[in-house]
Write an enzyme that holds these catalytic residues in place. Structure first.
Site, PDB file in Angstrom:
ATOM      1  N   THR A 139       0.821  -1.215   0.000  1.00 29.44           N
ATOM      2  CA  THR A 139       0.000   0.000   0.000  1.00 29.44           C
ATOM      3  C   THR A 139       0.853   1.262   0.000  1.00 29.44           C
ATOM      4  OG1 THR A 139      -0.246  -0.367   2.380  1.00 29.44           O
ATOM      5  CG2 THR A 139      -2.096  -0.975   0.987  1.00 29.44           C
ATOM      6  N   TYR A 150     -13.137  -3.597   3.281  1.00 25.70           N
ATOM      7  CA  TYR A 150     -14.497  -3.093   3.059  1.00 25.70           C
ATOM      8  C   TYR A 150     -15.565  -4.160   3.253  1.00 25.70           C
ATOM      9  CZ  TYR A 150     -18.372  -0.362   1.226  1.00 25.70           C
ATOM     10  OH  TYR A 150     -19.563   0.313   1.114  1.00 25.70           O
ATOM     11  N   TYR A 158      -1.025 -10.207   5.417  1.00 24.16           N
ATOM     12  CA  TYR A 158      -0.839  -8.819   5.853  1.00 24.16           C
ATOM     13  C   TYR A 158      -2.081  -8.376   6.606  1.00 24.16           C
ATOM     14  CZ  TYR A 158       0.060  -3.734   5.481  1.00 24.16           C
ATOM     15  OH  TYR A 158       0.260  -2.394   5.746  1.00 24.16           O
ATOM     16  N   ARG A 177      -6.565  -0.055   8.088  1.00 25.23           N
ATOM     17  CA  ARG A 177      -6.858   0.216   6.678  1.00 25.23           C
ATOM     18  C   ARG A 177      -8.002  -0.643   6.142  1.00 25.23           C
ATOM     19  NH1 ARG A 177      -3.460   2.845   3.025  1.00 25.23           N
ATOM     20  NH2 ARG A 177      -1.553   3.713   3.906  1.00 25.23           N
ATOM     21  N   LYS A 203       2.748 -10.242   8.124  1.00 25.24           N
ATOM     22  CA  LYS A 203       3.098  -8.860   8.466  1.00 25.24           C
ATOM     23  C   LYS A 203       1.985  -8.365   9.376  1.00 25.24           C
ATOM     24  CE  LYS A 203       3.635  -4.180   6.603  1.00 25.24           C
ATOM     25  NZ  LYS A 203       3.561  -3.303   5.404  1.00 25.24           N
ATOM     26  N   ILE A 215       8.472  -5.175   7.650  1.00 21.93           N
ATOM     27  CA  ILE A 215       8.263  -4.584   6.321  1.00 21.93           C
ATOM     28  C   ILE A 215       7.911  -3.131   6.583  1.00 21.93           C
ATOM     29  CG2 ILE A 215       6.849  -4.580   4.242  1.00 21.93           C
ATOM     30  CD1 ILE A 215       6.649  -7.603   4.473  1.00 21.93           C
TER      31      ILE A 215
END
Length: 293
Positions: A46, A108, A134, A139, A162, A204
């Site tokens: 991202t 979402y 991840y 987010r 992650k 990361i």
């Protein structure tokens, strides 16, 4: 996987004012991050503005990183909230020479834990390379719970997570109960020393685009050099909050502009750093002597 230990940098995608990719600056960024000691490159996470990068641009960004003379391990971001679309991408992109894919939790839709388990299992079954989960609830709007992560960790093609939940209890449960060989990677730059203390193998990182001192801090954490970690962490805390004040990668691109590596341009709906934020970042970089790195 040894290739995924240490510092992975979530590369920004440098751009011109018209929004086109600045390929010369991308090469500079690869050169610079190599010079300051990152261990591997993460292309199109991202931080690379993956939602607004076209399929053809993604392929070229990946190829340029794979062909760089440094020959660093490369991780490529392939994720989304449409499982079948993710599977199609896995078939369409040449992943030869790629160490792993980084696949974000579906956003979402807010799937259940069973939905998340089935999604990532489907991705892992179709991926020709290992999968890094991840988890970034801030987010995506959903949290991959520790129990689900540990369930997925049993899949032979899911090799790491992650973790960017910021939930240390969740992180510790994964650290303690994960199977041998499953890697725990930090997704919060300044939580990395704490995560290493409970067994994480690396990070990361956003900061690794710019700061040699961040790479030094992570490597010192892994080596158990507590005094060095404390000193470097104290320096980096001063800049960290500013990096996310107007969204990521807005802050880190502003830093890179002040360092002369690339311009600060981003694609809508993101906007470049405001004049006040840019000034605050520049002043902080100078105060902490970070512009000299």
């Amino acid at each position: 996987m040894k290739a995924l230990q240490g510092v992975g940098v979530a590369l920004v995608t440098p751009m011109h004012a018209d929004g086109s990719i600045d390929w010369a600056a991308y090469e500079r960024l690869l050169d610079y991050t190599h010079q300051i000691g990152v261990d591997y490159w993460v292309v199109q996470g991202t931080t690379g503005e993956s939602p607004t990068i076209t399929a053809e641009e993604k392929k070229r960004l990946l190829e340029v990183a794979k062909q760089h003379p440094a020959q660093k391990p490369v991780v490529f971001g392939i994720g989304g909230n449409n499982t079948q679309a993710v599977v199609r991408q896995l078939k369409e992109i040449d992943l030869s020479g790629v160490s792993a894919i980084l696949s974000v939790c579906p956003y979402y839709n807010k799937p259940s834990q069973e939905g998340l388990y089935r999604h990532f299992t489907e991705v892992a079954e179709h991926s020709p390379v290992p999968v890094i989960l991840y988890n970034v609830p801030g987010r995506t709007g959903c949290n991959l719970q520790a129990s689900t992560t540990l369930r997925l960790a049993q899949h032979p093609n899911i090799v790491a997570i992650k973790e960017a939940s910021g939930d240390l209890m969740q992180i510790m449960q994964i650290a303690v109960e994960r199977p041998e060989g499953f890697l725990l990677l930090s997704g919060d730059d300044l939580l990395t020393p704490a995560m290493v203390a409970v067994g994480a193998e690396g990070v990361i990182s956003v900061m690794a685009n710019a700061f040699a001192s961040f790479n030094d801090m992570v490597h010192a954490s892994l080596a158990g050099e507590k005094d060095k970690v404390k000193q470097l962490l104290g320096q980096l805390i001063g800049i960290n909050e500013l990096l996310y004040k107007e969204g990521n990668p807005v802050g880190i691109k502003c830093v890179l502009k002040h360092m002369g590596i690339c311009e600060e341009h981003v694609r809508l709906p993101l906007a470049p750093a405001s004049a006040s934020l840019s000034k605050a970042i520049e002043d902080t970089l100078k105060k902490l002597s970070l512009l000299t790195q």
